[in-house]
Design a protein around this motif. Structure first.
Motif, PDB file in Angstrom:
ATOM      1  N   ASP A  49       0.805  -1.221   0.000  1.00  0.00           N
ATOM      2  CA  ASP A  49       0.000   0.000   0.000  1.00  0.00           C
ATOM      3  C   ASP A  49       0.841   1.275   0.000  1.00  0.00           C
ATOM      4  OD1 ASP A  49      -2.334  -1.436  -0.031  1.00  0.00           O
ATOM      5  OD2 ASP A  49      -2.539  -1.455   2.156  1.00  0.00           O
ATOM      6  N   TYR A  50       2.155   1.119  -0.136  1.00  0.00           N
ATOM      7  CA  TYR A  50       3.041   2.288  -0.152  1.00  0.00           C
ATOM      8  C   TYR A  50       3.868   2.288  -1.433  1.00  0.00           C
ATOM      9  CZ  TYR A  50       6.846   5.482   1.102  1.00  0.00           C
ATOM     10  OH  TYR A  50       7.764   6.517   1.115  1.00  0.00           O
ATOM     11  N   GLN A  51       3.668   3.311  -2.261  1.00  0.00           N
ATOM     12  CA  GLN A  51       4.444   3.462  -3.489  1.00  0.00           C
ATOM     13  C   GLN A  51       5.184   4.788  -3.439  1.00  0.00           C
ATOM     14  OE1 GLN A  51       2.451   2.381  -7.255  1.00  0.00           O
ATOM     15  NE2 GLN A  51       0.669   1.818  -6.020  1.00  0.00           N
ATOM     16  N   ALA A  52       6.506   4.718  -3.566  1.00  0.00           N
ATOM     17  CA  ALA A  52       7.333   5.920  -3.481  1.00  0.00           C
ATOM     18  C   ALA A  52       8.048   6.164  -4.798  1.00  0.00           C
ATOM     19  CB  ALA A  52       8.346   5.785  -2.348  1.00  0.00           C
ATOM     20  N   PHE A  53       8.218   7.450  -5.126  1.00  0.00           N
ATOM     21  CA  PHE A  53       8.879   7.858  -6.358  1.00  0.00           C
ATOM     22  C   PHE A  53       9.724   9.090  -6.058  1.00  0.00           C
ATOM     23  CE2 PHE A  53       4.568   6.368  -6.989  1.00  0.00           C
ATOM     24  CZ  PHE A  53       4.694   5.338  -7.922  1.00  0.00           C
ATOM     25  N   PRO A  54      10.927   9.188  -6.638  1.00  0.00           N
ATOM     26  CA  PRO A  54      11.687  10.422  -6.446  1.00  0.00           C
ATOM     27  C   PRO A  54      11.013  11.604  -7.137  1.00  0.00           C
ATOM     28  CG  PRO A  54      12.821   8.958  -7.990  1.00  0.00           C
ATOM     29  CD  PRO A  54      11.684   8.180  -7.398  1.00  0.00           C
ATOM     30  N   TYR A  55      10.403  11.331  -8.291  1.00  0.00           N
ATOM     31  CA  TYR A  55       9.686  12.378  -9.024  1.00  0.00           C
ATOM     32  C   TYR A  55       8.790  11.710 -10.048  1.00  0.00           C
ATOM     33  CZ  TYR A  55       8.901  16.934 -11.247  1.00  0.00           C
ATOM     34  OH  TYR A  55       8.323  18.090 -11.727  1.00  0.00           O
ATOM     35  N   LEU A  56       7.658  12.319 -10.325  1.00  0.00           N
ATOM     36  CA  LEU A  56       6.764  11.845 -11.382  1.00  0.00           C
ATOM     37  C   LEU A  56       6.646  12.950 -12.423  1.00  0.00           C
ATOM     38  CD1 LEU A  56       3.866  10.114  -9.394  1.00  0.00           C
ATOM     39  CD2 LEU A  56       5.538   8.990 -10.866  1.00  0.00           C
ATOM     40  N   HIS A  57       6.866  12.605 -13.663  1.00  0.00           N
ATOM     41  CA  HIS A  57       6.779  13.595 -14.726  1.00  0.00           C
ATOM     42  C   HIS A  57       5.372  13.543 -15.326  1.00  0.00           C
ATOM     43  CE1 HIS A  57      11.049  14.665 -14.596  1.00  0.00           C
ATOM     44  NE2 HIS A  57      11.241  13.394 -14.272  1.00  0.00           N
ATOM     45  N   ASP A  58       5.212  12.894 -16.451  1.00  0.00           N
ATOM     46  CA  ASP A  58       3.889  12.814 -17.075  1.00  0.00           C
ATOM     47  C   ASP A  58       2.873  12.098 -16.191  1.00  0.00           C
ATOM     48  OD1 ASP A  58       4.953  14.109 -19.222  1.00  0.00           O
ATOM     49  OD2 ASP A  58       5.194  12.315 -20.460  1.00  0.00           O
ATOM     50  N   ASP A  59       3.335  11.178 -15.349  1.00  0.00           N
ATOM     51  CA  ASP A  59       2.414  10.399 -14.507  1.00  0.00           C
ATOM     52  C   ASP A  59       1.896  11.179 -13.298  1.00  0.00           C
ATOM     53  OD1 ASP A  59       2.477   8.246 -16.147  1.00  0.00           O
ATOM     54  OD2 ASP A  59       3.853   7.051 -14.938  1.00  0.00           O
ATOM     55  N   MET A  60       2.393  12.394 -13.087  1.00  0.00           N
ATOM     56  CA  MET A  60       1.907  13.170 -11.949  1.00  0.00           C
ATOM     57  C   MET A  60       0.423  13.481 -12.107  1.00  0.00           C
ATOM     58  SD  MET A  60       2.977  14.243  -9.070  1.00  0.00           S
ATOM     59  CE  MET A  60       2.160  15.129  -7.745  1.00  0.00           C
ATOM     60  N   ALA A  61      -0.011  13.693 -13.317  1.00  0.00           N
ATOM     61  CA  ALA A  61      -1.443  13.942 -13.547  1.00  0.00           C
ATOM     62  C   ALA A  61      -2.272  12.744 -13.121  1.00  0.00           C
ATOM     63  CB  ALA A  61      -1.682  14.264 -15.022  1.00  0.00           C
ATOM     64  N   LEU A  62      -1.768  11.540 -13.392  1.00  0.00           N
ATOM     65  CA  LEU A  62      -2.482  10.329 -12.986  1.00  0.00           C
ATOM     66  C   LEU A  62      -2.485  10.183 -11.467  1.00  0.00           C
ATOM     67  CD1 LEU A  62      -1.214   7.838 -15.718  1.00  0.00           C
ATOM     68  CD2 LEU A  62      -3.448   8.964 -15.579  1.00  0.00           C
ATOM     69  N   ALA A  63      -1.420  10.625 -10.816  1.00  0.00           N
ATOM     70  CA  ALA A  63      -1.383  10.576  -9.350  1.00  0.00           C
ATOM     71  C   ALA A  63      -2.471  11.472  -8.759  1.00  0.00           C
ATOM     72  CB  ALA A  63      -0.003  10.988  -8.848  1.00  0.00           C
ATOM     73  N   PHE A  64      -2.651  12.661  -9.340  1.00  0.00           N
ATOM     74  CA  PHE A  64      -3.748  13.533  -8.901  1.00  0.00           C
ATOM     75  C   PHE A  64      -5.093  12.850  -9.104  1.00  0.00           C
ATOM     76  CE2 PHE A  64      -0.727  17.156  -9.563  1.00  0.00           C
ATOM     77  CZ  PHE A  64      -0.886  17.758  -8.322  1.00  0.00           C
TER      78      PHE A  64
END
Length: 354
Positions: A234-249
């Motif tokens: 249940d924990y997903q970590a990323f240093p940075y999200l580029h195009d996928d940041m919109a999907l995270a929102f």
């Protein structure tokens, strides 16, 4: 930079005529790299000397004055060669040599203010602008009457097209459970990361799914703090999200983040409730942004120093109150203005007569 790139994208999209866009940034800055990575087809990328004049050591301010003089000469030469119809100023000291050059050559300029309250640079630059494009109406009071026009915050296309279904698939999330998105920009927000790390075990034990964007500078430290929880499903970590940041929102039910200017657009676009933690060393701009959303029932403002004591309770209280979370999302969505890039592009075209 991102509002500028989004506006460039809108200028180039569905254009019935060829448009040439040129970028001018600060010498030694990261801006040119971002322009090149955008692959938007700029006709040229240039750099001029510039430096901060306010809030710095007198010796550095003196150096900046010398850079400003040289940079203005550089900007004049570049503007005479390019001969633009209109200039978009987005703040920052690199804009000052360009603004001065534009005034000398009588080239019209539009200034864009991303935050609600203008900083000193924006206050100086507005004297050289035909109009100040603002994100929300609340900014108009900081400028002379008739000087501003509300356009919204320019968002790139990848923000506008993300769906929840795509997001759930991308991150392999359970749609029946709540998801918390934590981020602090490309550099990260260490105090938020630390506070989350201290409560991480309790939050995943409560069944909350977490998407954690640590920022590249704090990635290794945050992962050491997470320890064995790095492997928790249940924990997903990323240093940075580029195009996928919109999907995270799109995937999230609640955001925990700073209150930079982009939150005024991104959170409402997705109707995403938030716990906003203004960066304490950014004068008061982020506090004003956070208060704008919290005063309208779309977010909660939590001071940086209160994170350790209050973070867990604030998150769990919201996640357990479905009606409140839904109402915050509804209020957030009423503030959305997805046409910021298109609106600013139209203003530039009108001002430049092109």
């Amino acid at each position: 930079m991102y509002p500028a790139l989004a506006t460039a994208q809108a200028l180039l999209r569905d254009s019935s005529e060829a448009r040439q866009l040129y970028f001018v940034g600060a010498a030694g800055g990261m801006e040119v790299a971002l322009v090149r990575e955008s692959a938007l087809g700029f006709s040229g990328c240039h750099q001029v000397l510039a430096g901060p004049l306010h809030g710095v050591h007198p010796l550095r301010a003196l150096v900046s004055l010398v850079k400003l003089k040289i940079g203005t000469g550089q900007a004049l030469i570049k503007l005479m060669r390019i001969n633009p119809d209109v200039i978009l100023l987005t703040g920052g000291w690199a804009n000052l040599p360009v603004a001065l050059g534009a005034r000398m050559l009588r080239i019209p300029a539009i200034l864009y203010l991303p935050d609600i309250e203008p900083g000193l640079t924006i206050k100086v630059l507005q004297r050289f602008a035909a109009k100040v494009a603002i994100t929300v109406e609340a900014s108009a009071r900081y400028f002379p009457q008739g000087k501003t026009i509300v356009v919204g915050y320019p968002l790139q296309e990848n923000r506008l097209n993300a769906t929840r279904e795509q997001a759930l698939e991308r991150f392999k999330l359970d749609a029946s459970r709540k998801t918390l998105l934590v981020f602090g920009g490309s550099r990260g927000a260490r105090s938020i990361n630390i506070a989350l790390g201290e409560q991480l075990g309790r939050l995943v034990a409560d069944g909350i799914q977490i998407l954690h964007v640590t920022g590249e500078l704090d990635w290794e430290r945050a992962m050491r703090e997470a320890g064995d929880l790095q492997a928790h499903p249940d924990y997903q970590a990323f240093p940075y999200l580029h195009d996928d940041m919109a999907l995270a929102f799109a995937a999230a039910d609640l955001a925990l983040c700073r209150a930079g200017a982009s939150t005024l657009a991104e959170l409402p676009l997705f109707g995403l409730p938030a716990i906003l933690v203004p960066y304490p060393y950014a004068w008061r701009y982020q506090k004003v942004n956070a208060d704008y959303l919290s005063d309208r029932g779309a977010a909660i403002r939590l001071n940086d120093e209160d994170l350790p004591a209050r973070l867990y309770d604030e998150i769990t209280n919201l996640m357990q109150d479905e009606a409140r979370l839904r109402e915050m999302g509804r209020r957030s969505r009423t503030l959305a203005n997805p046409d910021g890039a298109a609106n600013l592009a139209k203003l530039l075209i009108k001002t430049g007569g092109a």
